[in-house]
Design a protein around this motif. Structure first.
Motif, PDB file in Angstrom:
ATOM      1  N   ALA A 141     -20.891 -18.369  19.913  1.00  0.00           N
ATOM      2  CA  ALA A 141     -21.350 -19.761  20.038  1.00  0.00           C
ATOM      3  C   ALA A 141     -21.721 -20.111  21.478  1.00  0.00           C
ATOM      4  CB  ALA A 141     -20.297 -20.715  19.478  1.00  0.00           C
ATOM      5  N   PRO A 142     -20.821 -19.924  22.446  1.00  0.00           N
ATOM      6  CA  PRO A 142     -21.224 -20.211  23.834  1.00  0.00           C
ATOM      7  C   PRO A 142     -22.319 -19.285  24.344  1.00  0.00           C
ATOM      8  CG  PRO A 142     -18.990 -19.330  23.756  1.00  0.00           C
ATOM      9  CD  PRO A 142     -19.376 -19.634  22.350  1.00  0.00           C
ATOM     10  N   LYS A 143     -22.397 -18.062  23.824  1.00  0.00           N
ATOM     11  CA  LYS A 143     -23.480 -17.161  24.233  1.00  0.00           C
ATOM     12  C   LYS A 143     -24.829 -17.665  23.721  1.00  0.00           C
ATOM     13  CE  LYS A 143     -20.780 -12.933  24.817  1.00  0.00           C
ATOM     14  NZ  LYS A 143     -20.417 -11.606  24.258  1.00  0.00           N
ATOM     15  N   THR A 144     -24.816 -18.309  22.552  1.00  0.00           N
ATOM     16  CA  THR A 144     -26.051 -18.909  22.036  1.00  0.00           C
ATOM     17  C   THR A 144     -26.501 -20.041  22.951  1.00  0.00           C
ATOM     18  OG1 THR A 144     -25.394 -18.363  19.769  1.00  0.00           O
ATOM     19  CG2 THR A 144     -27.122 -20.019  20.038  1.00  0.00           C
ATOM     20  N   VAL A 145     -25.557 -20.861  23.365  1.00  0.00           N
ATOM     21  CA  VAL A 145     -25.855 -21.959  24.294  1.00  0.00           C
ATOM     22  C   VAL A 145     -26.385 -21.401  25.613  1.00  0.00           C
ATOM     23  CG1 VAL A 145     -24.866 -23.877  25.620  1.00  0.00           C
ATOM     24  CG2 VAL A 145     -24.122 -23.461  23.261  1.00  0.00           C
ATOM     25  N   SER A 149     -30.086 -21.945  27.271  1.00  0.00           N
ATOM     26  CA  SER A 149     -30.203 -22.485  28.630  1.00  0.00           C
ATOM     27  C   SER A 149     -30.989 -21.562  29.542  1.00  0.00           C
ATOM     28  CB  SER A 149     -28.811 -22.735  29.214  1.00  0.00           C
ATOM     29  OG  SER A 149     -28.083 -23.653  28.435  1.00  0.00           O
ATOM     30  N   ASP A 150     -30.685 -20.266  29.478  1.00  0.00           N
ATOM     31  CA  ASP A 150     -31.325 -19.300  30.368  1.00  0.00           C
ATOM     32  C   ASP A 150     -32.813 -19.135  30.063  1.00  0.00           C
ATOM     33  OD1 ASP A 150     -28.924 -18.909  31.611  1.00  0.00           O
ATOM     34  OD2 ASP A 150     -28.498 -16.986  30.656  1.00  0.00           O
ATOM     35  N   LEU A 151     -33.154 -19.067  28.763  1.00  0.00           N
ATOM     36  CA  LEU A 151     -34.545 -18.789  28.390  1.00  0.00           C
ATOM     37  C   LEU A 151     -35.422 -20.030  28.363  1.00  0.00           C
ATOM     38  CD1 LEU A 151     -34.147 -16.165  25.506  1.00  0.00           C
ATOM     39  CD2 LEU A 151     -34.598 -15.751  27.931  1.00  0.00           C
ATOM     40  N   TYR A 152     -34.819 -21.177  28.004  1.00  0.00           N
ATOM     41  CA  TYR A 152     -35.643 -22.370  27.770  1.00  0.00           C
ATOM     42  C   TYR A 152     -35.193 -23.596  28.577  1.00  0.00           C
ATOM     43  CZ  TYR A 152     -36.999 -19.353  23.949  1.00  0.00           C
ATOM     44  OH  TYR A 152     -37.432 -18.278  23.208  1.00  0.00           O
ATOM     45  N   ASN A 153     -34.235 -23.374  29.455  1.00  0.00           N
ATOM     46  CA  ASN A 153     -33.768 -24.447  30.337  1.00  0.00           C
ATOM     47  C   ASN A 153     -33.150 -25.611  29.560  1.00  0.00           C
ATOM     48  OD1 ASN A 153     -33.345 -25.261  33.001  1.00  0.00           O
ATOM     49  ND2 ASN A 153     -35.141 -26.593  32.980  1.00  0.00           N
ATOM     50  N   CYS A 154     -32.517 -25.304  28.434  1.00  0.00           N
ATOM     51  CA  CYS A 154     -31.801 -26.347  27.690  1.00  0.00           C
ATOM     52  C   CYS A 154     -30.584 -26.804  28.490  1.00  0.00           C
ATOM     53  CB  CYS A 154     -31.337 -25.820  26.332  1.00  0.00           C
ATOM     54  SG  CYS A 154     -32.662 -25.453  25.165  1.00  0.00           S
ATOM     55  N   ASN A 155     -30.357 -28.088  28.510  1.00  0.00           N
ATOM     56  CA  ASN A 155     -29.170 -28.650  29.126  1.00  0.00           C
ATOM     57  C   ASN A 155     -28.074 -28.732  28.063  1.00  0.00           C
ATOM     58  OD1 ASN A 155     -27.158 -30.280  30.230  1.00  0.00           O
ATOM     59  ND2 ASN A 155     -28.597 -31.668  31.230  1.00  0.00           N
ATOM     60  N   PRO A 156     -26.938 -28.057  28.240  1.00  0.00           N
ATOM     61  CA  PRO A 156     -25.880 -28.094  27.234  1.00  0.00           C
ATOM     62  C   PRO A 156     -25.472 -29.513  26.824  1.00  0.00           C
ATOM     63  CG  PRO A 156     -25.389 -26.409  28.848  1.00  0.00           C
ATOM     64  CD  PRO A 156     -26.599 -27.162  29.354  1.00  0.00           C
TER      65      PRO A 156
END
Length: 255
Positions: A141-145, A149-156
């Motif tokens: 789960a945290p690896k998905t987050v 974040s790493d690939l698409y700059n999603c903010n958790p």
């Protein structure tokens, strides 16, 4: 909050946390796993409702996509996470899929393990992860987050997480080895929300995944109250149904 909705009179489970994408969990009413026509369930369903082809068409029509674009990976209890790519449907050894296109819909299958749907409404990016005890121990789960974040700059802080129907702590018993592996993934004492009986432990995987997500910076988490074993009339349970190969699914399509 979770609530039941329907597709053509058949139950699905949704959360009001996600409003701008299609995200839901199927029930026994709509089985779309690849073995749906091979093994009969212990709780009988009408034959028409057990047709894999018909059920996939039903879901695809609901999502307004072609059936060929309703895709799922080959799950192996890993922590491997892939990106769904248009015109690609084969994802071996994969227990997490990230969705960035609106042509496809993704689904993963479950029968006690913890399903987790992710959605970033700001960037319109979704994902689904399969967290059995092995996946949870590997922190899928945290690896998905992290990958979002790493690939698409999603903010958790923008990501919404739905923790779906899974076996509850009262029904799920594990040994010391599993207990110790899961304890290493969270900072809170695992003993606070599990019960020990001799050398066995009753573990709540939904709670462990919730804590992992909080540690990863996720703030918007909806946890499903249903247990696949206690609420076996709605969901499939590998443990209660003596190793059934039937599965309910977590489904996602972005706008």
């Amino acid at each position: 909050m979770f609530y039941f909705d329907e597709i053509d009179g058949r139950k699905i489970l949704k959360s009001d946390f996600i409003k701008n994408a299609q995200a839901f969990f199927t029930t026994r009413d709509i089985c779309i796993c690849d073995k749906a026509e091979i093994v009969a369930p212990s709780i009988e369903l009408p034959q028409a409702e057990m047709s894999l082809e018909n059920n996939k068409k039903l879901i695809a029509n609901y999502l307004k996509i072609e059936v060929k674009n309703l895709i799922s990976p080959i799950q192996t209890h890993s922590a491997n996470i892939e990106i769904a790519k248009e015109k690609q449907s084969n994802y071996p050894y994969t227990d997490g899929l990230i969705l960035t296109n609106s042509t496809q819909a993704i689904f993963l299958n479950f029968a006690d393990c913890t399903p987790i749907i992710f959605y970033d409404p700001e960037l319109n990016i979704g994902a689904i992860s399969h967290a059995g005890w092995r996946g949870t121990a590997q922190e899928i789960a945290p690896k998905t987050v992290e990958k979002m974040s790493d690939l698409y700059n999603c903010n958790p802080q923008n990501i919404i997480a739905l923790i779906g129907p899974a076996i509850c702590g009262k029904c799920y018993e594990v040994g010391t080895d599993v207990y110790e592996k899961l304890q290493k993934t969270i900072t809170a004492p695992l003993s606070e929300f599990c019960t020990q009986k001799g050398d066995k432990y009753h573990i709540d995987l939904k709670e462990i995944n919730k804590i992992q997500l909080l540690q990863a910076g996720i703030e918007k988490i909806d946890v499903c109250p249903y247990c696949t074993c206690c609420n076996n009339e709605y969901f499939f349970s590998y443990r209660k149904e003596n190793g059934t190969t039937l599965r309910h699914s977590a489904v996602m399509k972005i706008r």
